[in-house]
Structure formats: C-alpha cells, structure tokens
Scaffold this motif. Structure first.
Motif, PDB file in Angstrom:
ATOM      1  N   THR A 280      -4.985   1.027  -1.088  1.00 34.27           N
ATOM      2  CA  THR A 280      -5.149   0.145   0.069  1.00 34.27           C
ATOM      3  C   THR A 280      -5.923  -1.121  -0.260  1.00 34.27           C
ATOM      4  OG1 THR A 280      -7.130   1.368   0.690  1.00 34.27           O
ATOM      5  CG2 THR A 280      -5.066   1.999   1.758  1.00 34.27           C
TER       6      THR A 280
ATOM      7  N   ASN B 299     -11.075  14.776  -2.697  1.00 40.35           N
ATOM      8  CA  ASN B 299      -9.884  13.982  -2.427  1.00 40.35           C
ATOM      9  C   ASN B 299      -9.566  13.042  -3.589  1.00 40.35           C
ATOM     10  OD1 ASN B 299      -8.531  14.099   0.370  1.00 40.35           O
ATOM     11  ND2 ASN B 299     -10.693  14.436   0.797  1.00 40.35           N
TER      12      ASN B 299
ATOM     13  N   MET C 195     -14.747  -2.098   4.468  1.00 40.58           N
ATOM     14  CA  MET C 195     -14.840  -1.487   5.780  1.00 40.58           C
ATOM     15  C   MET C 195     -16.223  -0.837   5.906  1.00 40.58           C
ATOM     16  SD  MET C 195     -11.740   0.756   7.226  1.00 40.58           S
ATOM     17  CE  MET C 195     -10.658  -0.626   7.490  1.00 40.58           C
TER      18      MET C 195
ATOM     19  N   GLY D 124       0.172   3.403  -3.016  1.00 42.11           N
ATOM     20  CA  GLY D 124      -0.787   4.438  -2.676  1.00 42.11           C
ATOM     21  C   GLY D 124      -2.204   3.922  -2.661  1.00 42.11           C
TER      22      GLY D 124
ATOM     23  N   PRO E  65      -1.862   6.765   7.589  1.00 43.89           N
ATOM     24  CA  PRO E  65      -1.956   5.581   8.450  1.00 43.89           C
ATOM     25  C   PRO E  65      -1.159   4.398   7.904  1.00 43.89           C
ATOM     26  CG  PRO E  65      -4.008   5.937   7.263  1.00 43.89           C
ATOM     27  CD  PRO E  65      -3.153   7.126   7.007  1.00 43.89           C
ATOM     28  N   ILE E  66      -0.972   4.377   6.612  1.00 43.64           N
ATOM     29  CA  ILE E  66      -0.227   3.270   6.008  1.00 43.64           C
ATOM     30  C   ILE E  66       1.235   3.326   6.449  1.00 43.64           C
ATOM     31  CG2 ILE E  66       0.400   2.154   3.860  1.00 43.64           C
ATOM     32  CD1 ILE E  66      -2.522   2.361   4.025  1.00 43.64           C
ATOM     33  N   ALA E  67       1.794   4.513   6.372  1.00 43.41           N
ATOM     34  CA  ALA E  67       3.190   4.676   6.775  1.00 43.41           C
ATOM     35  C   ALA E  67       3.333   4.348   8.258  1.00 43.41           C
ATOM     36  CB  ALA E  67       3.650   6.106   6.503  1.00 43.41           C
TER      37      ALA E  67
ATOM     38  N   SER F 258      -9.810   8.848   6.395  1.00 46.37           N
ATOM     39  CA  SER F 258      -8.559   8.796   7.149  1.00 46.37           C
ATOM     40  C   SER F 258      -7.933   7.410   7.080  1.00 46.37           C
ATOM     41  CB  SER F 258      -8.800   9.205   8.596  1.00 46.37           C
ATOM     42  OG  SER F 258      -9.242   8.111   9.346  1.00 46.37           O
ATOM     43  N   SER F 259      -8.741   6.407   6.737  1.00 47.61           N
ATOM     44  CA  SER F 259      -8.096   5.099   6.618  1.00 47.61           C
ATOM     45  C   SER F 259      -7.766   4.817   5.156  1.00 47.61           C
ATOM     46  CB  SER F 259      -8.939   4.009   7.257  1.00 47.61           C
ATOM     47  OG  SER F 259     -10.081   3.795   6.501  1.00 47.61           O
ATOM     48  N   ARG F 260      -7.876   5.856   4.352  1.00 46.76           N
ATOM     49  CA  ARG F 260      -7.365   5.807   2.986  1.00 46.76           C
ATOM     50  C   ARG F 260      -7.971   4.721   2.104  1.00 46.76           C
ATOM     51  NH1 ARG F 260      -5.082  10.016   4.357  1.00 46.76           N
ATOM     52  NH2 ARG F 260      -2.864  10.528   4.140  1.00 46.76           N
ATOM     53  N   VAL F 261      -9.275   4.549   2.226  1.00 46.92           N
ATOM     54  CA  VAL F 261      -9.924   3.585   1.344  1.00 46.92           C
ATOM     55  C   VAL F 261      -9.804   4.051  -0.108  1.00 46.92           C
ATOM     56  CG1 VAL F 261     -11.558   2.788   3.079  1.00 46.92           C
ATOM     57  CG2 VAL F 261     -12.144   4.749   1.657  1.00 46.92           C
ATOM     58  N   ASP F 262      -9.857   3.101  -1.032  1.00 52.40           N
ATOM     59  CA  ASP F 262      -9.697   3.427  -2.445  1.00 52.40           C
ATOM     60  C   ASP F 262     -10.983   3.945  -3.084  1.00 52.40           C
ATOM     61  OD1 ASP F 262      -7.119   2.584  -2.234  1.00 52.40           O
ATOM     62  OD2 ASP F 262      -7.478   0.600  -3.078  1.00 52.40           O
TER      63      ASP F 262
ATOM     64  N   THR G 250      -8.940  -1.434  -0.359  1.00 55.11           N
ATOM     65  CA  THR G 250     -10.043  -1.470   0.598  1.00 55.11           C
ATOM     66  C   THR G 250     -11.122  -0.511   0.131  1.00 55.11           C
ATOM     67  OG1 THR G 250      -8.522  -1.898   2.433  1.00 55.11           O
ATOM     68  CG2 THR G 250     -10.695  -1.070   2.995  1.00 55.11           C
TER      69      THR G 250
ATOM     70  N   MET H 118      -1.203   6.899  -2.662  1.00 53.98           N
ATOM     71  CA  MET H 118      -1.377   8.222  -2.051  1.00 53.98           C
ATOM     72  C   MET H 118      -2.119   9.140  -3.016  1.00 53.98           C
ATOM     73  SD  MET H 118       0.549  11.378  -1.169  1.00 53.98           S
ATOM     74  CE  MET H 118       1.488  10.975  -2.619  1.00 53.98           C
ATOM     75  N   TYR H 119      -3.102   9.840  -2.496  1.00 54.59           N
ATOM     76  CA  TYR H 119      -3.910  10.659  -3.371  1.00 54.59           C
ATOM     77  C   TYR H 119      -3.184  11.958  -3.650  1.00 54.59           C
ATOM     78  CZ  TYR H 119      -6.866   7.134  -1.589  1.00 54.59           C
ATOM     79  OH  TYR H 119      -7.349   5.916  -1.225  1.00 54.59           O
TER      80      TYR H 119
ATOM     81  N   THR I  93     -13.808   8.861   8.943  1.00 50.57           N
ATOM     82  CA  THR I  93     -13.171   7.591   9.294  1.00 50.57           C
ATOM     83  C   THR I  93     -12.626   6.894   8.049  1.00 50.57           C
ATOM     84  OG1 THR I  93     -14.660   7.291  11.163  1.00 50.57           O
ATOM     85  CG2 THR I  93     -13.583   5.322  10.303  1.00 50.57           C
TER      86      THR I  93
ATOM     87  N   ILE J 257     -11.372  10.573  -4.599  1.00 51.23           N
ATOM     88  CA  ILE J 257     -11.750   9.196  -4.317  1.00 51.23           C
ATOM     89  C   ILE J 257     -13.100   8.869  -4.931  1.00 51.23           C
ATOM     90  CG2 ILE J 257     -12.241   7.557  -2.479  1.00 51.23           C
ATOM     91  CD1 ILE J 257     -10.343   9.088  -0.749  1.00 51.23           C
TER      92      ILE J 257
ATOM     93  N   HIS K  97     -10.285   0.495  13.413  1.00 53.01           N
ATOM     94  CA  HIS K  97     -11.205   0.249  12.327  1.00 53.01           C
ATOM     95  C   HIS K  97     -11.686  -1.185  12.420  1.00 53.01           C
ATOM     96  CE1 HIS K  97     -10.244   4.043  10.559  1.00 53.01           C
ATOM     97  NE2 HIS K  97      -8.966   3.769  10.602  1.00 53.01           N
ATOM     98  N   VAL K  98     -12.757  -1.472  11.714  1.00 56.39           N
ATOM     99  CA  VAL K  98     -13.340  -2.805  11.792  1.00 56.39           C
ATOM    100  C   VAL K  98     -13.530  -3.379  10.395  1.00 56.39           C
ATOM    101  CG1 VAL K  98     -15.300  -4.150  12.586  1.00 56.39           C
ATOM    102  CG2 VAL K  98     -14.596  -2.146  13.857  1.00 56.39           C
ATOM    103  N   MET K  99     -13.196  -4.636  10.249  1.00 58.87           N
ATOM    104  CA  MET K  99     -13.360  -5.314   8.969  1.00 58.87           C
ATOM    105  C   MET K  99     -14.231  -6.550   9.199  1.00 58.87           C
ATOM    106  SD  MET K  99     -10.133  -5.868   6.535  1.00 58.87           S
ATOM    107  CE  MET K  99      -9.957  -4.174   6.064  1.00 58.87           C
ATOM    108  N   PHE K 100     -15.352  -6.627   8.465  1.00 59.11           N
ATOM    109  CA  PHE K 100     -16.283  -7.736   8.694  1.00 59.11           C
ATOM    110  C   PHE K 100     -16.191  -8.819   7.633  1.00 59.11           C
ATOM    111  CE2 PHE K 100     -18.419  -4.323  10.910  1.00 59.11           C
ATOM    112  CZ  PHE K 100     -18.676  -4.947  12.101  1.00 59.11           C
TER     113      PHE K 100
ATOM    114  N   SER L 116       0.824  -1.204   0.000  1.00 59.35           N
ATOM    115  CA  SER L 116       0.000   0.000   0.000  1.00 59.35           C
ATOM    116  C   SER L 116       0.859   1.255   0.000  1.00 59.35           C
ATOM    117  CB  SER L 116      -0.901   0.034   1.238  1.00 59.35           C
ATOM    118  OG  SER L 116      -1.920  -0.920   1.131  1.00 59.35           O
ATOM    119  N   LEU L 117       1.898   1.213   0.799  1.00 64.47           N
ATOM    120  CA  LEU L 117       2.754   2.394   0.893  1.00 64.47           C
ATOM    121  C   LEU L 117       3.367   2.700  -0.466  1.00 64.47           C
ATOM    122  CD1 LEU L 117       3.822   4.472   2.873  1.00 64.47           C
ATOM    123  CD2 LEU L 117       5.825   3.024   3.212  1.00 64.47           C
TER     124      LEU L 117
ATOM    125  N   TYR M  87     -14.464   2.126  17.064  1.00 65.45           N
ATOM    126  CA  TYR M  87     -14.175   3.434  16.517  1.00 65.45           C
ATOM    127  C   TYR M  87     -13.808   4.421  17.618  1.00 65.45           C
ATOM    128  CZ  TYR M  87     -15.663   1.874  11.917  1.00 65.45           C
ATOM    129  OH  TYR M  87     -15.755   1.213  10.716  1.00 65.45           O
TER     130      TYR M  87
END
Lengths: 339, 339
Positions: A63, A143, A97, A61, B53-55, A117-121, A65, B1-2, A114, A145, B95-98, A57-58, B90
DNA sequence: TTGAAAGCGCTAACAT
DNA sequence: ATGTTAGCGCTTTCAA
C-alpha cells in the motif's frame, strides 16, 4: 474512482495501441520503441494521467503506507518525531497513517487493528505508559508486517528499535546539577515498566555514585505528570532535608515543579535547581527558562522510518538493529551556572 | 497481500461453493439460504477472514480515507483538532491521513498533491499564514472531492466550513480587560490575510467602541510569534502611554509578552493584564497562569469531519454550510479579577 | 438458491 | 515492437 479520471485504457484507445503497451511505455520497458514511448508520455502529460494507487496496491500487495501509533500528539516530543516521520516517509514515496493511543491499552490495541485492517506496509510504535501485554504487537509480526519501536520500546519482542540514550542523558543532567553545587537531588521518575523510565533512573543513580553522593530511595519518586507534581513537590519542600536539585523525567513535570517550588516561597535556581527532559517548546517560555535534555525527536522519527522502510523493501532477513540517538544537555535558567 | 491472508476464494473452495455465494452470504444478500450464511460465517470467523480494503476500494472507487492538512501539529490547538478528527473519523469507519504544511505555501501545495494522489475521499484544511493563491484547493474541487476548511478558512471558494467565533471571542477578551480596569489596550494581531486575524481585530475594535474607549491604530501591531513579541513588547513598555492591557492573537505570543513585561520590570497583571487566545496547555503552566479564550479544538475537529463525511456520503448537492463554534473566556492569573 | 462471468486499473508472462 | 490474456480480491449482473 472519480469521474473523469484518466486511465491507461483511455490513453491506449486514443493512441490506437493496447493498454499493456502504454503500461510498458510508462515503465520504460526496453521492448517499447522510443517513438511510442514519446507519444505515450506526451499524451499522459497532456491529459494529466496518474496511475491509480489502488490498482497498483491490488497488484503488488503493497500500500506504500506506513502506520504510526503514538501516545499523544499534544506532547512536543511526539509531534517532532511525527514531523521527522512525515518528512522522510513522503520523500521515500510512502504515506503515513497516525493513531493516538491516548495512553490507554485499549486504544493501542484498537489502533493496531485499524492499521492492520488498512493493510499498511509497516508499523512504527511508541507504547503507552500502561502497556504490559504485547499480544497485539505480536500479531503484527505474525502477519509478517515489519514493526519498529521508537523511544518507548517493547523489550519482549525482537524488532528494530530507535531509542534515546536516556541513561546518558539522565547522567548528564544529574552531573550538571552536581557540578553546579546540588547535594540533595531528587528524581521525579517515570513508570518503571517503561524502559525509558528505568534508564533515566539508572542514569540518575550512576551520576550520584560516580560523584560519591549518597543515593536514597526516598529521593526517587514516581511522578511524571503535572497533576502529580502539584501534590508531590510541595511535600518535598517541607522535608527537613529539603532537596536542592530536581531532575524530572519530562519537561511538563519539571515546569510544574518549578511553579510549586516558587509557590512554596523558594527560588529557582537559587534554592532549588530543576532540570527536565525533552527540551520542548515550553522549556523556553517559562521563567526561568528550563534547563533540559534535548532528545532530537525529529531525528528519531527519521531514523525509525529509515529502519522500517529498509525492512519493508529488503526481502532478506537482516538482523534486528537498535539505533541510539545521543542526547544533549541544554543549560538554561532553571539551574545554576557553573562557577 | 500478506502471505497467509485468507481470501473469499479460500473460503469458497473449503466449503465447495462459489466465491460469489460467499460474497453474497457475507453481505446478507436475501437470495442466500440461512444455512449457507451460517456455514460461511462460521468459517469466516474460524479463519479470521477480513475483506481486503484495497479490493473494495478498487471496486467502489472509495478509499474510506480522509486527508487533513494543518500548518503544524506542535501547536496545541491543531493537535486537539486532530484528536477530534481522528476520533470521529475512526468511529465512522474512515482512516485519516495527515500532512503538515509547516506554514509554507509550497508544502501546502505538495500536501494537496499527496492527498489527491492517494485518492482520499475528502479533505480537511486549515490554511497557512501565507497562502494567498488558492489554485491548489480549486483543483481539489475540480476533482470532485469534498473539501472542508476549518479555523483558518479560505473565503474565495465555496465550501463547507467550521470556524471559531473569533470576533466574539476577541470581544469577550477585550471586554474582560476593560471591565477589570484597563484603559489602554494593545492588540498583538495576526496576519490580516487570514480571516481569523481580521475577525479577532474586529472583535477588539468593537469592544473598545462599545465601551467608549479610544481606538488607536498604533495600538494594533502585527505580532503573532514569540520572536516578534521579544522585540515588540519591550518597545511597547517604553512608550509614554504605556499599555495596561494586551490582547494577543495566540497564547504563545501572550506568554512571551508576559515574560517581556516582567523583564522590563513590570508586573502581570498589576501593571499590565495579558489575555491570549486558544487556552492551550501552556496557559496553565506559566506564572501567572494565562487568561485566554478557549477555542474548543476537539469539537472543531469533530464538526469538520461530520460535515465532510456528510458531503462524501450524500450524493445530493446540499447547500454549503458554515458551522460556528462558540468560544469561552477563561479567566486565570494574567488579568486582574473583577472588583 | 446458487454459480459463471465480467469488470474495477494495472502489470507481466506469453504470444505474435 | 506490440498485443492478448490472465489475474490481484471483490461485487454484481445475469443465467441456471
């Protein structure tokens, strides 16, 4: 990183080659010889090496997700949509998520933060009943996205959308009521700031007009929860021109309406036919079972993910699309049968 | 990264200082002067900088994400548990992943892989009805990842657990039936490989014995779905010693039982009292409303997360804990009132 | 009080 | 065909 986790370096060291060679071998780079590839793959297999998604991911870029915001997962419809989302997303290599907005604007805004900030795609949203400001969604777009609305959409933003053919579904429901003899059909409607609320009302009206029935503003009442139905339906039953059909904007309201009708001493469907919208689990367990409009939530979820992933992975600026899912009138016990 | 995402480097460059100084300033490191901190914070505010958050994850090895595996979110109980999980997670910065296992072993194994491969910091699980092998869960522990079971637990592994006081809940339900005059109570039970199935049966038996009623193996029937109830309950009603009370392992089975009883020409609760387990949404909308055992799903979710985060964040090897949530008998219309 | 440098795991342009 | 190096964004010694 969990202790003992194998990295590309470990593989390289063991094999006496460089990390980049290992990386290339794993990615089937043409530069690398078949023997090397085989040796690397064997050790990877043996040591059960898995690339670290965080590092990936890093670099990229991305995730892998996607974020989802729904009002409440207790509702059958949303839980089926989520199943569709989950299935296709995982099959496409994405994680999911979830956030619930609990039908409040504040929670919806927080959910956006949320996910951002968790950088979802990409993000999938069905808005709350009370959302009237769309700044938080605009922020998602700002952003860069991808954003896809489903079911409860936002018309003020240019996005991809997956909607239910609510207008036609409502038309079919009311047509069914009319064809089975109802002459005075009440619509328990959803909030009119939601497109689905408007569309279902429009379908109701179109059916009445199409079959030359009188439309009466008094027969359209905002009522989309059990609690409201508990109060409103008994009042309806006291009217001199008592309704002989009710088309409710969702199943829960429809079911509570049936209960209230029975409590007032009337029979469903003999005195009053009732039709709901969603065709959820509860529609099968009530007595009588509830006739309802099937929404195909699972398919909506799949289509929404398809649209979103497409948007994430194609760089080109495709035009925005709106996919409409057909509904299906499911006749059960709460409405009279034709004939 | 955006694109356009502000990094620590951008801040540093603008201010003519080094990235490490910016980092320290933001983390309130004592080395850094107050003036520098202020200047950095102001620009961070102005440019709306957010650490990636990735870094952070790559550095720390922690993703601040917890994974959850449940059988099916369409069930009221699980959706309330999930709400509890979500809210506390939260609030605690996770974060939560189901993942849904859809009550199949294969999906459950896949879900574990999915969560493991996305490097969650801990996992919450309620197992399927059919899980008999626990190798996939052992793998979680082997990876050093905290694991907490809730509701449908696994007894073969040493873990933290959150369970419902099923035995007592069942006892209370059956006690209620006995006290309101039932003399021949059938238990529609869950699978006995699940601890909750066993416990509810045990509570049923204890109540019968406590009140000197005869226990009869014929009165314990494996039946925990609507479909099964459709077949089994009509047979029950044909028995010469027709039951006058049914304690079902879940609400859906209980509701379908009521429907079948009515269809066979009997009255609920006059001829047969019915009690369910969960006290979900459907228990309020049936006629009559369903007496049921409240499970407090939301609280279960919160407690499970609490246990998990505690395990994730404390390095010490705390002893494993099992938290038991009390149930509550909620009397509604499907059982006779005392007196 | 601040900065330079290394490193988390991985990839890719650029040597060799 | 393989290796070296730099860098993704951030933290953290260690040096200045």
């Amino acid at each position: 990183m969990y202790k003992g986790q194998v990295t590309i370096k470990d593989i390289a060291k063991e094999l006496g080659i460089s990390p980049s060679t290992v990386s290339k071998a794993l990615n089937d780079h043409p530069d690398i010889s078949q023997v090397t590839k085989k040796v690397v793959r064997d050790l990877v297999e043996k040591w059960n090496y898995k690339p670290d998604p965080i590092a990936l991911s890093l670099k990229s870029g991305l995730t892998k997700t996607i974020g989802v915001i729904v009002p409440e997962i207790v509702h059958y419809f949303f839980s089926t949509v989520i199943s569709g989302i989950e299935d296709l997303a995982y099959d496409s290599g994405y994680h999911v998520m979830f956030c619930q907005s609990n039908e409040t604007y504040e929670r919806e805004v927080k959910a956006v933060q949320t996910l951002l900030s968790s950088r979802v795609d990409g993000i999938l949203v069905s808005i709350t009943k009370v959302t009237k400001d769309f700044g938080h969604f605009r922020k998602i777009q700002d952003n860069g996205i991808p954003l896809v609305f489903f079911d409860r959409i936002c018309n003020e933003l240019d996005t991809d959308r997956v909607i239910v053919d609510d207008e036609q579904g409502a038309f079919d429901a009311v047509e069914h009521l009319i064809k089975t003899g109802c002459k005075n059909i009440v619509h328990l409607s959803g909030p009119q700031n939601l497109q689905i609320g408007k569309n279902r009302k429009d379908g109701y009206l179109r059916a009445l007009r199409y079959y030359n029935q009188i439309t009466d503003e008094q027969n359209i009442i905002k009522c989309d929860t059990r609690e409201e139905a508990t109060i409103i339906v008994p009042e309806l039953m006291k009217r001199t021109n008592r309704p002989d059909g009710i088309f409710a904007v969702n199943d829960l309201t429809a079911v509570e309406s049936m209960n209230m009708i029975k409590e007032c001493g009337f029979n469903v469907p003999k005195d009053v036919s009732v039709v709901g919208f969603t065709n959820g689990m509860i529609s099968d367990i009530t007595c009588p079972t509830l006739s309802s409009v099937e929404q195909h939530g699972y398919m909506i979820g799949k289509e929404a993910v398809k649209l979103l992933i497409n948007r994430i992975e194609k760089k080109q600026n495709l035009p925005f699309r709106t996919i409409t899912i057909k509904t299906e009138m499911v006749i059960k016990g709460s409405s009279r049968n034709v004939g």
